[in-house]
Design a protein around this motif. Sequence first.
Motif, short mmCIF file in Angstrom:
data_model
loop_
_atom_site.label_atom_id
_atom_site.label_comp_id
_atom_site.label_asym_id
_atom_site.label_seq_id
_atom_site.Cartn_x
_atom_site.Cartn_y
_atom_site.Cartn_z
N THR A 180 1.00 -0.88 0.12
CA THR A 180 -0.07 0.59 -0.43
C THR A 180 1.05 1.51 -0.19
OG1 THR A 180 0.16 0.65 2.20
CG2 THR A 180 -1.70 -1.30 1.13
N ASP A 181 0.01 1.89 0.18
CA ASP A 181 0.99 3.61 0.14
C ASP A 181 1.54 3.35 1.63
OD1 ASP A 181 -0.02 4.21 -2.52
OD2 ASP A 181 -1.35 5.41 -1.79
N HIS A 186 7.89 3.94 3.69
CA HIS A 186 8.98 3.48 4.14
C HIS A 186 10.08 3.10 2.82
CE1 HIS A 186 7.02 4.29 8.39
NE2 HIS A 186 6.19 4.04 7.72
N TRP A 187 9.56 3.16 1.85
CA TRP A 187 10.73 2.46 1.14
C TRP A 187 11.76 3.27 0.77
CZ3 TRP A 187 10.71 4.01 -4.25
CH2 TRP A 187 12.05 2.80 -4.84
N GLU A 190 17.12 4.23 -2.44
CA GLU A 190 19.13 3.94 -2.79
C GLU A 190 19.01 2.34 -1.74
OE1 GLU A 190 18.36 7.50 -1.40
OE2 GLU A 190 17.57 5.83 -0.80
N ARG A 191 18.14 1.74 -0.72
CA ARG A 191 18.38 0.23 -0.52
C ARG A 191 18.13 -0.49 -1.63
NH1 ARG A 191 20.92 0.23 4.56
NH2 ARG A 191 20.08 2.63 6.17
N GLN A 192 17.17 -0.27 -2.40
CA GLN A 192 16.46 -1.56 -3.17
C GLN A 192 16.64 -0.94 -4.54
OE1 GLN A 192 13.73 -1.90 -1.03
NE2 GLN A 192 13.37 -2.76 -3.11
N SER A 364 5.76 6.89 -9.32
CA SER A 364 5.79 6.25 -7.17
C SER A 364 6.39 5.20 -7.30
CB SER A 364 3.73 6.38 -7.08
OG SER A 364 3.88 4.82 -8.25
N ALA A 365 6.22 4.91 -5.50
CA ALA A 365 7.65 4.21 -4.85
C ALA A 365 6.56 3.21 -5.64
CB ALA A 365 7.17 4.16 -3.38
#
Length: 752
Positions: A180-181, A186-187, A190-192, A364-365
Amino acid sequence: MGKPESPAGAAETRGRCRRRRPGFLEWGLLLLLLLLTGALAALSLLYAHSGAIQGPQEDEMCTSPGCVIAAARILRNMDPSKDPCEDFYQHACGGWLRRHVVPETSSRYSVFDILRDELEVVLKGALEHTAARDRPAVQKAKTLYRSCMNESIIEERDSQPLLETLGRVGGWPVAMDEWTDTVGRHWELERQLAAMNAQFNRRVLIDLFIWNDDQNSSRHIIYIDQPTLGMPSREHYFQEGSNQKVREAYLQFMVSVATMLRADMSLPRDHRRVQEDMAQVLRLETQLANATAPQEERHDVTTLYHRMPVTELQDRFSLKGFNWTLFIQSVLSSVKIELLPDEEVVVYGIPYLQKLESIIDVFSARTMQNYLVWRLVQDRISSLSQRFKDARAKYRKVLYGKTTEEVRWRECVSYVNSNMESAAGSLYVRKAFSRDSKDVVGELIDKVRAVFVETLDELSWMDEASKRKAQEKAMSMKVQIGYPDYILDERSKHLDKEYSNLDFSEHLYFENGLQNLKASAQRSLKKLRKKVDQNLWIIGAAVVNAFYSPNRNQIVFPAGILQPPFFSKDQPQALNFGGIGMVIGHEITHGFDDNGRNFDEEGNMLDWWSNFSAQHFQEQSECMVHQYGNYSWDLAEQQNVNGLSTLGENIADNGGVRQAYKAYLKWRAEGGRDQQLPGLDLTFDQVFFLNYAQVWCGSYRPEFAVQSIKTDVHSPLKYRVLGSLQNLAAFSDAFHCARGTPMHPRVRCRVW
């Protein structure tokens, strides 16, 4: 050599017989020789009438099995009804093209592909052979192969290993309902990106990698560049015609896989939401494609290279709050390396990073995560059950023209060879490579290199100071032939240590693949604080190709290419010089093409050219850009070859065949006596040029032709032959081509 020799025991048995009848092979060779003689009698009459071919020179006739086979190969590949002065490619390769059809599993079929197929047969036998005392590296290679061949378990496990992996990377929003949004807030991008890079070797959105520093070849440095995309060419994303069909098939591929995974998780199909999500992903990737620079704009490494501290990188490319330190440190932490306070990076993709900021701001994320995970899923399809490959089939058909998946064992052999190249190389070399070929090829390299240096004197466009520098660079070129010695040394632990962190299971092919991805990424990242190993092989031994590394000023000729028609100790030297001799000249010339010329004899990016020579190099190159840019390829919807993006390879092709031919003439002038091939009423010069051309015999599927003319830095096979030989006066002399005929144009191009 590439071929195993006959067992010694069989030879000894035959030797004990006082009187014996000719064996099956010998009768076959005699019959083949008679057929060749009869067929070539008619061919000789044709050539004698046309005046196109001179009689052979006075050297001994070779009737060994190797020579008879070579003569048969040359004859069968030819189409003597085609005038060599009108279209030498058709003359040399017409017979081959008539007899070969592109397999349903392939997008292109050529002499190179046939040699790779034969190499894979050798590796298959070696990987399937059970040996009691295999060293650990070989045991692991065989385990990896068996896990790939274990189709029943792969089918039984189906999507389970992929779903478990997606859970470890934060999930795939399109294939789940709980993303969800709130989760998105919290996404962290950089880490992904760091996880994709370090854990799965997927360098998405931003390409971060470790490589030799262009300006200091003894050390490694961090590079930041524009990324690859999900489809092979950036043009697929925003041009019409066939590209639109590719885009539509690509989107349908994404939607199908996402829908299948939703069903596997007992979620409603929700086709509308899946379609919207993946259409948004395609829009994102289209904008990324538009931000990347075309291939032809990235040829000059001196304009690409920008070294700067990480602090400057952050200031110049903030990307709406993107934390470069966090990203880079997260990647390096996977191999326990700390980012230095004054750490420097080299940025290749400045125009891309300038455009990336506005793209990140728009999407969007959820869309970003969907895209990152899609690139991982797309890469892993080959490790999954058949239904996932079926979902990909239409896309591959539109993109490559392939209608059938590769037979399983070939896919598995290729996978092992790509991921465990040293272990696979040791198996191949033991089975199929004559060790003393190393010395013979080394002598050929010395001859071709000497000719390159000598012919510098012929170049009026280059001044003496630049010629001296070019000579120094050519003579400093490091050479690797066949294979690294350690892969055959049972006393050395180096080969086993190379794979010591891998622990494969016959039942876990998907997880074995993830281990390989991580190991590959970490092998590269660990180099950052290490001095460059100049003796490191940049490619495995079981490869039908050759390479030049500008950062190492090094040429490499793996065992896989050291076989007929390129090379054999048992074939006439005209064939060896026209085959592997041309390849040697090609790789040497890469050190002086539009990219290689920017590096010195130590592999450092350095402008060693005078203004006079640099300006004239550009002028000589422009001739070639124009020449190849005027070739219109009917198979690729009449598109023209990109003379700029193929320039480096075209320069190497032209220089390679010229140097190999001159080296052959010099060898003969110094007393080398060549062997005539039975039944071929051809001069040695003509045999040289025929073997050179026949190395490039090959056919394409139209779909692949359309793609390759956009993405391949090599010209199409046909134009590699025509372009280089049209520029070589020795060719038109050998075949008596009148000036003004296609193979003897009034204007010729020459760089080296």
